[in-house]
Design an enzyme around this catalytic site. Sequence first.
Site, PDB file in Angstrom:
ATOM      1  CD  GLN A 108      -2.432  -1.306   2.731  1.00 34.90           C
ATOM      2  OE1 GLN A 108      -3.411  -0.662   3.072  1.00 34.90           O
ATOM      3  NE2 GLN A 108      -1.819  -2.140   3.551  1.00 34.90           N
ATOM      4  CB  VAL A 148       2.871   6.146  -2.217  1.00 37.83           C
ATOM      5  CG1 VAL A 148       1.426   5.696  -2.346  1.00 37.83           C
ATOM      6  CG2 VAL A 148       3.030   7.046  -0.987  1.00 37.83           C
ATOM      7  CG  HIS A 199      -3.171   2.521  -1.649  1.00 36.36           C
ATOM      8  ND1 HIS A 199      -3.158   2.419  -0.272  1.00 36.36           N
ATOM      9  CD2 HIS A 199      -4.287   1.839  -2.049  1.00 36.36           C
ATOM     10  CE1 HIS A 199      -4.202   1.718   0.139  1.00 36.36           C
ATOM     11  NE2 HIS A 199      -4.898   1.344  -0.915  1.00 36.36           N
ATOM     12  CB  CYS A 250      -1.788  14.584 -17.878  1.00 36.25           C
ATOM     13  SG  CYS A 250      -2.680  15.967 -18.613  1.00 36.25           S
ATOM     14  CB  CYS A 299      -1.708  18.037 -23.314  1.00 33.77           C
ATOM     15  SG  CYS A 299      -2.557  17.794 -21.733  1.00 33.77           S
ATOM     16  CB  THR A 343      -1.104  -2.855   6.861  1.00 32.92           C
ATOM     17  OG1 THR A 343      -2.323  -2.171   6.523  1.00 32.92           O
ATOM     18  CG2 THR A 343      -1.349  -4.352   6.898  1.00 32.92           C
ATOM     19  CB  SER A 344      -3.786   0.221  10.823  1.00 35.61           C
ATOM     20  OG  SER A 344      -4.312   0.840   9.665  1.00 35.61           O
TER      21      SER A 344
END
Length: 272
Positions: A131, A133, A149, A157, A180, A218-219
């Site tokens: 999970q 990042v 995640h 974009c 763009c 992890t919780s």
Amino acid sequence: MNPLDDAQLAHAAALLRDAHHVMVLTGAGISAESGIPTFRDPLTGLWFNYRPEDLATPDAFDRDPRKVTQWYDERRVKVLQCQPNPGHLALVELEQRLTGERAGPSPAPTRAGPSPAPAAPTTSRFHLFTQNVDRLHQRAGSRNVLELHGALESWRCTQCGLVQEEWGDLLGQYPPRCHCGGIRRPDIVWFGEPLPTRVLDAAQQALMCCDLFLAVGTSGQVYPAAGLIDQAILSNTAVIEINAEPTPFTPHVTHHFRGKAGQILPLLINAT
Ligand code: BJW
Ligand code: ZN
């Protein structure tokens, strides 16, 4: 539970040694010893100090894209100053033992486009779903990492969908723009957003073939990621949980080791 309970450690190590397919789910706790704050720990957790609805929802971004992207960009640069810890390295060792593949840094992403998505073939004996990042698993040398995640280095974009990687200094322009003309957003899964289908599908496949599930740091409060632990327990797969505190899953797992992942994971892997 005392991580140095020898009988428990020996039994968990035997499960790991005999396992044919291992599935790992990691959360923020595995990176805590690298100096990266978790989300829900008292005092130090990000959600203890910030309101998630101000920073980690699509509405928050629409209201104030500058504030949200700046917060993520500052976190990205701080993470670059952190290093993988013995918990990350123990998982590299486990992957190497199970797959026989030489550990090493994942292929460096190029600026030309997003990192190639690692495949999660069902034939692999090791699947690492995170999970997180922070990309510390990849920097440690884990090869088959699937990000549930998103990643701080990745920006998407909002207009043309182009995904680009950034890993140097602060962006300097908030919100950053795509060629763009569209606004780029962090390529992170915020509350209320769907997780990448490819990764969720891979998780379902891995669940079907794994005979040992490791939940680390992890919780277990955020779904659908936490649902993977539910599913493993419900399907009678052996589950080993390593966490600094008990979680809602603790009473239902095969072994719970309470303590720091960076201490317990190396003990467990070395005991196999
Ligand atoms: C140590 C340690 C050490 C410390 N060693 N351990 C079912 C029920 C209820 C709600 C929902 C549900 N299904 C979905 C929801 C809604 C929501 C949700 O789960 N809400 C709950 C919080 C109530 N989920 C979503 O919105 C998800 N999307 C979704 O469901 O979409 C559906 C959809 C489908 C189709 C179309 C549209 C929509 C998205 C969830 C996105 C989560 N995003 C975040 C933030 C983004 C990333 C970022 O900014 O960095 O992801 S929230 C945050 O929580 C982050 C984490 O990845 C995630 C999990 O946290 P984690 O990793 O468990 O960290 P902590 O801090 O909670 O726990 C750390 C643990 O480590 C603690 O236990 C410590 O004790 C321990 N620890 N040091 C070992 N050294
Ligand atoms: Zn664009």
